[in-house]
Design a protein around this motif. Structure first.
Motif, mmCIF file in Angstrom:
data_model
loop_
_atom_site.group_PDB
_atom_site.id
_atom_site.type_symbol
_atom_site.label_atom_id
_atom_site.label_comp_id
_atom_site.label_asym_id
_atom_site.label_seq_id
_atom_site.Cartn_x
_atom_site.Cartn_y
_atom_site.Cartn_z
ATOM 1 N N SER A 111 48.265 47.527 51.458
ATOM 2 C CA SER A 111 48.737 46.145 51.321
ATOM 3 C C SER A 111 47.820 45.324 50.417
ATOM 4 O O SER A 111 48.225 44.281 49.902
ATOM 5 C CB SER A 111 48.823 45.480 52.702
ATOM 6 N N PHE A 112 46.587 45.811 50.215
ATOM 7 C CA PHE A 112 45.649 45.154 49.296
ATOM 8 C C PHE A 112 45.570 45.885 47.956
ATOM 9 O O PHE A 112 44.704 45.597 47.134
ATOM 10 C CB PHE A 112 44.249 45.097 49.915
ATOM 11 N N GLY A 113 46.475 46.826 47.742
ATOM 12 C CA GLY A 113 46.514 47.557 46.484
ATOM 13 C C GLY A 113 45.498 48.687 46.395
ATOM 14 O O GLY A 113 45.243 49.201 45.299
ATOM 15 N N ILE A 114 44.935 49.092 47.530
ATOM 16 C CA ILE A 114 43.949 50.181 47.539
ATOM 17 C C ILE A 114 44.610 51.442 48.079
ATOM 18 O O ILE A 114 45.143 51.454 49.193
ATOM 19 C CB ILE A 114 42.727 49.822 48.413
ATOM 20 N N SER A 115 44.600 52.488 47.295
ATOM 21 C CA SER A 115 45.202 53.749 47.721
ATOM 22 C C SER A 115 44.442 54.908 47.079
ATOM 23 O O SER A 115 43.492 54.697 46.320
ATOM 24 C CB SER A 115 46.685 53.792 47.339
ATOM 25 N N GLY A 116 44.893 56.112 47.377
ATOM 26 C CA GLY A 116 44.253 57.292 46.793
ATOM 27 C C GLY A 116 42.857 57.528 47.338
ATOM 28 O O GLY A 116 42.547 57.191 48.490
ATOM 29 N N PHE A 117 41.982 58.075 46.508
ATOM 30 C CA PHE A 117 40.643 58.463 46.947
ATOM 31 C C PHE A 117 39.842 57.313 47.555
ATOM 32 O O PHE A 117 39.187 57.501 48.593
ATOM 33 C CB PHE A 117 39.872 59.069 45.774
ATOM 34 N N PRO A 118 39.857 56.082 46.950
ATOM 35 C CA PRO A 118 39.111 54.976 47.579
ATOM 36 C C PRO A 118 39.567 54.709 49.016
ATOM 37 O O PRO A 118 38.731 54.452 49.896
ATOM 38 C CB PRO A 118 39.407 53.787 46.667
#
Length: 342
Positions: A111-118
């Motif tokens: 929802s904060f635009g953080i996805s994938g490895f992070p």
């Protein structure tokens, strides 16, 4: 005659005085029985060896989660404690990790635009910290609240699973496929990673137990708590650290479980893990009264329990009766420990 008598005396002495020796002997017997139960009708030695190796890979992979939890349980039992909450805390930690790594619209970080490895990295770190905090809270209940470990961790067991089930009714996180590669990546066509994680953690915990001040304090507290206090050891701090370590290792097991399965059954996941971990630790030679035990013995104990489960499966023993066998094994192991003391 003398040679036989000498060997018998040596064997009895080693069996009574060297827990690792007796545990290793028991494992060898179990492996032989398992090999016989597996059969020899594969047509060729190569086919039999391939089947035997695949069977062992499945055993090691399926018991890696319990193996990691049993490492922490070793420290807990050496101090004279117990942790009944490991299965429920695994579910709670797994739920937290899934909420963080969920890449769908309902995901916390997504929802904060953080996805994938992070997102995976944050999820894992949060899960491990959360596990350590849960363990530390159990330690506080025991040291500050003066609750018996059995009562403190029994309460935590009920709280963690119930709260997790209630909270997860509102969300349905999806584990991203790339996250499952943490446990399911193949090497030579086989999934070795869960086994690698377990053995790596066993190696590290063995170093901690035998070559650090903390490890020596753990044994001192379990051997004689009063003497440990008089020698300047902060007994309560050691106990809190032990339960924090337990929670941290459960966090690792939870991350591995989520990655391997790609989901979490909040009602049933982790059920009975405390029994399996305690059984492995006791069978591995760790004394229930504290002060004695080893990581190597626990690894052997996990293998014994795992081989027994596999053997019972090969023999067609009903699943419910397999738990009865585990109970018999734990009782027998504790009785042998009492006999050794006498």
């Amino acid at each position: 005659m003398n040679k036989h008598t000498g060997f018998a005396t040596w064997f009895r002495t080693m069996w009574r005085e060297k827990p690792l020796f007796s545990t290793l002997c028991a494992l060898i017997v179990m492996v032989i029985l398992q090999t016989i139960a597996l059969g020899f009708d594969q047509g060729s030695f190569g086919a039999w060896l391939s089947l035997w190796c695949r069977n062992w890979l499945n055993i090691l992979r399926n018991n890696s989660t319990i193996g990691i939890i049993a490492l922490g349980m070793t420290f807990v039992i050496i101090t004279g404690g117990i942790d009944l909450a490991v299965g429920s805390t695994l579910v709670a930690i797994g739920a937290v990790v899934m909420v963080f790594i969920d890449s769908s619209a309902t995901g916390l970080l997504a929802s904060f635009g953080i996805s994938g490895f992070p997102a995976y990295l944050v999820g894992i770190i949060v899960g491990l910290v959360f596990g350590a905090l849960l363990g530390a809270f159990s330690g506080v209940l025991i040291t500050v609240g003066k609750l018996p470990p059995f009562i403190a961790t029994l309460g935590m067991m009920k709280i963690c699973r119930s709260v997790t089930q209630q909270f997860m009714q509102r969300v349905n996180p999806v584990v991203p496929r790339p996250f499952t590669k943490i446990a399911n990546v193949t090497i030579g066509g086989q999934m070795f990673m869960p086994i690698v994680y377990w053995l790596l953690m066993a190696f590290l915990m063995d170093i901690v137990s035998r070559h650090t001040v903390f490890g020596r304090h753990v044994y001192a507290v379990g051997s004689n708590e009063r003497a440990a206090k008089l020698s300047g050891i902060n007994v309560d701090h050691v106990k809190r650290m032990v339960y924090m370590l337990m929670g941290f290792l459960v966090g690792i097991a939870a991350v591995l479980q989520v990655s391997r399965i790609g989901a979490m059954d909040y009602a049933n996941a982790g059920s009975g893990y405390e029994m399996d971990a305690i059984a492995a630790v006791i069978v591995g030679g760790t004394s229930m009264s504290g002060g004695r035990g080893s990581i190597v013995g626990t690894v052997l104990g996990v293998l014994i329990i795992a081989v027994i489960n596999n053997l019972l499966n090969l023999l067609g023993v009903p699943p419910f009766l397999r738990e009865a066998f585990k109970g018999v094994i734990v009782i027998a192991a504790v009785l042998l420990q009492k006999k050794e003391k006498n």
